[in-house]
Design a protein around this motif. Structure first.
Motif, short mmCIF file in Angstrom:
data_model
loop_
_atom_site.label_atom_id
_atom_site.label_comp_id
_atom_site.label_asym_id
_atom_site.label_seq_id
_atom_site.Cartn_x
_atom_site.Cartn_y
_atom_site.Cartn_z
N THR A 44 0.81 -1.22 0.00
CA THR A 44 0.00 0.00 0.00
C THR A 44 0.84 1.27 0.00
O THR A 44 0.38 2.31 -0.44
N GLU A 45 2.08 1.21 0.51
CA GLU A 45 2.92 2.41 0.54
C GLU A 45 3.94 2.44 -0.59
O GLU A 45 4.20 3.49 -1.16
N ASP A 46 4.55 1.29 -0.92
CA ASP A 46 5.53 1.25 -2.00
C ASP A 46 4.85 1.12 -3.37
O ASP A 46 5.40 1.56 -4.38
N LEU A 47 3.69 0.50 -3.39
CA LEU A 47 2.91 0.37 -4.62
C LEU A 47 1.61 1.14 -4.45
O LEU A 47 1.24 1.53 -3.35
N SER A 48 0.90 1.34 -5.53
CA SER A 48 -0.36 2.09 -5.48
C SER A 48 -1.51 1.11 -5.38
O SER A 48 -1.72 0.27 -6.26
N ALA A 49 -2.28 1.23 -4.30
CA ALA A 49 -3.43 0.33 -4.08
C ALA A 49 -4.72 1.10 -4.29
O ALA A 49 -4.87 2.23 -3.84
N ASP A 50 -5.65 0.48 -5.01
CA ASP A 50 -6.97 1.07 -5.21
C ASP A 50 -7.88 0.72 -4.04
O ASP A 50 -7.62 -0.23 -3.30
N SER A 51 -8.96 1.48 -3.89
CA SER A 51 -9.99 1.10 -2.92
C SER A 51 -10.59 -0.22 -3.36
O SER A 51 -10.66 -0.52 -4.55
N PHE A 52 -11.04 -0.99 -2.40
CA PHE A 52 -11.58 -2.31 -2.72
C PHE A 52 -12.67 -2.66 -1.74
O PHE A 52 -12.60 -2.30 -0.57
N PRO A 53 -13.70 -3.34 -2.21
CA PRO A 53 -14.75 -3.80 -1.28
C PRO A 53 -14.33 -5.08 -0.58
O PRO A 53 -13.55 -5.87 -1.11
N ALA A 54 -14.83 -5.26 0.61
CA ALA A 54 -14.63 -6.51 1.35
C ALA A 54 -16.02 -7.04 1.69
O ALA A 54 -16.90 -6.27 2.08
N GLY A 108 -22.88 -20.61 14.83
CA GLY A 108 -22.78 -19.65 13.73
C GLY A 108 -21.74 -20.02 12.70
O GLY A 108 -20.75 -20.69 13.00
N LEU A 109 -21.98 -19.55 11.48
CA LEU A 109 -21.04 -19.68 10.37
C LEU A 109 -20.73 -18.28 9.85
O LEU A 109 -21.62 -17.43 9.77
N LEU A 110 -19.46 -18.04 9.50
CA LEU A 110 -19.07 -16.77 8.94
C LEU A 110 -18.12 -17.03 7.79
O LEU A 110 -17.24 -17.90 7.87
N ALA A 111 -18.30 -16.27 6.70
CA ALA A 111 -17.36 -16.28 5.58
C ALA A 111 -17.03 -14.83 5.27
O ALA A 111 -17.93 -14.01 5.07
N ALA A 112 -15.74 -14.49 5.27
CA ALA A 112 -15.29 -13.12 4.99
C ALA A 112 -14.24 -13.18 3.88
O ALA A 112 -13.31 -13.98 3.95
N PHE A 113 -14.43 -12.34 2.87
CA PHE A 113 -13.57 -12.36 1.69
C PHE A 113 -12.89 -11.01 1.50
O PHE A 113 -13.55 -9.98 1.46
N LEU A 114 -11.57 -11.02 1.40
CA LEU A 114 -10.80 -9.80 1.23
C LEU A 114 -9.73 -10.03 0.17
O LEU A 114 -8.93 -10.96 0.29
N THR A 115 -9.73 -9.20 -0.88
CA THR A 115 -8.67 -9.22 -1.89
C THR A 115 -8.30 -7.78 -2.21
O THR A 115 -9.18 -6.96 -2.47
N MET A 116 -7.01 -7.48 -2.16
CA MET A 116 -6.50 -6.15 -2.47
C MET A 116 -5.50 -6.27 -3.61
O MET A 116 -4.67 -7.18 -3.61
N ARG A 117 -5.59 -5.36 -4.58
CA ARG A 117 -4.66 -5.34 -5.71
C ARG A 117 -3.91 -4.01 -5.71
O ARG A 117 -4.47 -2.98 -5.37
N SER A 118 -2.64 -4.07 -6.09
CA SER A 118 -1.84 -2.86 -6.19
C SER A 118 -0.82 -3.02 -7.32
O SER A 118 -0.55 -4.13 -7.77
N ASP A 119 -0.28 -1.89 -7.77
CA ASP A 119 0.73 -1.93 -8.83
C ASP A 119 1.65 -0.73 -8.71
O ASP A 119 1.38 0.21 -7.96
N GLY A 120 2.76 -0.79 -9.43
CA GLY A 120 3.72 0.31 -9.43
C GLY A 120 5.09 -0.17 -9.85
O GLY A 120 5.30 -1.34 -10.19
N THR A 121 6.04 0.75 -9.82
CA THR A 121 7.42 0.47 -10.18
C THR A 121 8.32 0.95 -9.05
O THR A 121 8.13 2.05 -8.54
N LEU A 122 9.29 0.14 -8.67
CA LEU A 122 10.19 0.48 -7.57
C LEU A 122 11.58 0.81 -8.10
O LEU A 122 11.99 0.32 -9.16
N ASP A 123 12.32 1.62 -7.34
CA ASP A 123 13.68 2.00 -7.72
C ASP A 123 14.73 1.07 -7.11
O ASP A 123 15.90 1.39 -7.06
N ARG A 124 14.30 -0.09 -6.63
CA ARG A 124 15.21 -1.07 -6.04
C ARG A 124 14.76 -2.48 -6.43
O ARG A 124 13.61 -2.68 -6.80
#
Length: 176
Positions: free
Chosen positions: A22-32, A48-64
């Motif tokens: 999230t800091e070195d690459l650019s992450a978009d907002s995403f629903p969970a 009780g039963l619970l199912a929680a789904f989380l996926t985050m995508r990010s991209d960018g270019t690093l200087d290292r």
């Protein structure tokens, strides 16, 4: 922060830098998304039963260079990453205290986590997956503040030397 490690090729004093998706690459907002179903049996037992789904995508270019899970991504390589953390829980709670204004339930949850971090760029891709079981302590406290308002504190949590897990909700519940 950098840490000195010894690489598998024998080079000592290699500096390994952490990569933030999230800091070195650019992450978009995403629903969970999450879904929960609880049934009360015999007036005091909640299952009780619970199912929680989380996926985050990010991209960018690093200087290292980035070393990740056995793959090296050279500096200047456009990178795409994904972080997945899905959680499935089976929960049992027992009603320990019940009054017209307050209820308290306590129990246990069996959590299965399905996690993965994937990094790709140039001609390379690498994924680190983790599927595991986590036992948790579970609780729910409900305050009947008004005939049409309930305040709920609900959670599953546990800390151990290997790490910690916590999922706590504070909510106001109003009838539809």
């Amino acid at each position: 922060s950098p840490s000195r490690t010894k690489r598998s090729d024998g080079c000592a004093n290699h500096v390994a830098l952490k990569l933030s998706l999230t800091e070195d690459l650019s992450a978009d907002s995403f629903p969970a998304f999450r879904a929960r179903y609880t049934v009360t049996l015999a007036g005091k037992h909640d299952l009780g039963l619970l199912a929680a789904f989380l996926t985050m995508r990010s991209d960018g270019t690093l200087d290292r260079d980035v070393d990740f899970n056995g793959a090296t991504f050279p500096a200047g390589t456009p990178l795409e990453s994904s972080f997945r953390f899905n959680s499935y829980r089976l929960t049992y709670r027992y009603l320990l205290f019940d009054s017209p204004k307050f209820q308290f339930r306590a129990g246990v949850s069996a959590k299965v986590r399905d996690a993965a971090i994937r990094l790709e760029g140039g001609e390379q891709e690498s994924e680190n997956t983790d599927l595991g079981f986590v036992p948790l302590l579970s609780f729910s406290a409900t305050w009947f503040a008004h005939p049409s308002l309930r305040v709920v504190l609900d959670g599953d949590t546990l800390a151990a030397p290997q790490g910690r897990a916590e999922d706590v909700l504070l909510a106001a519940v109003l009838p539809l």
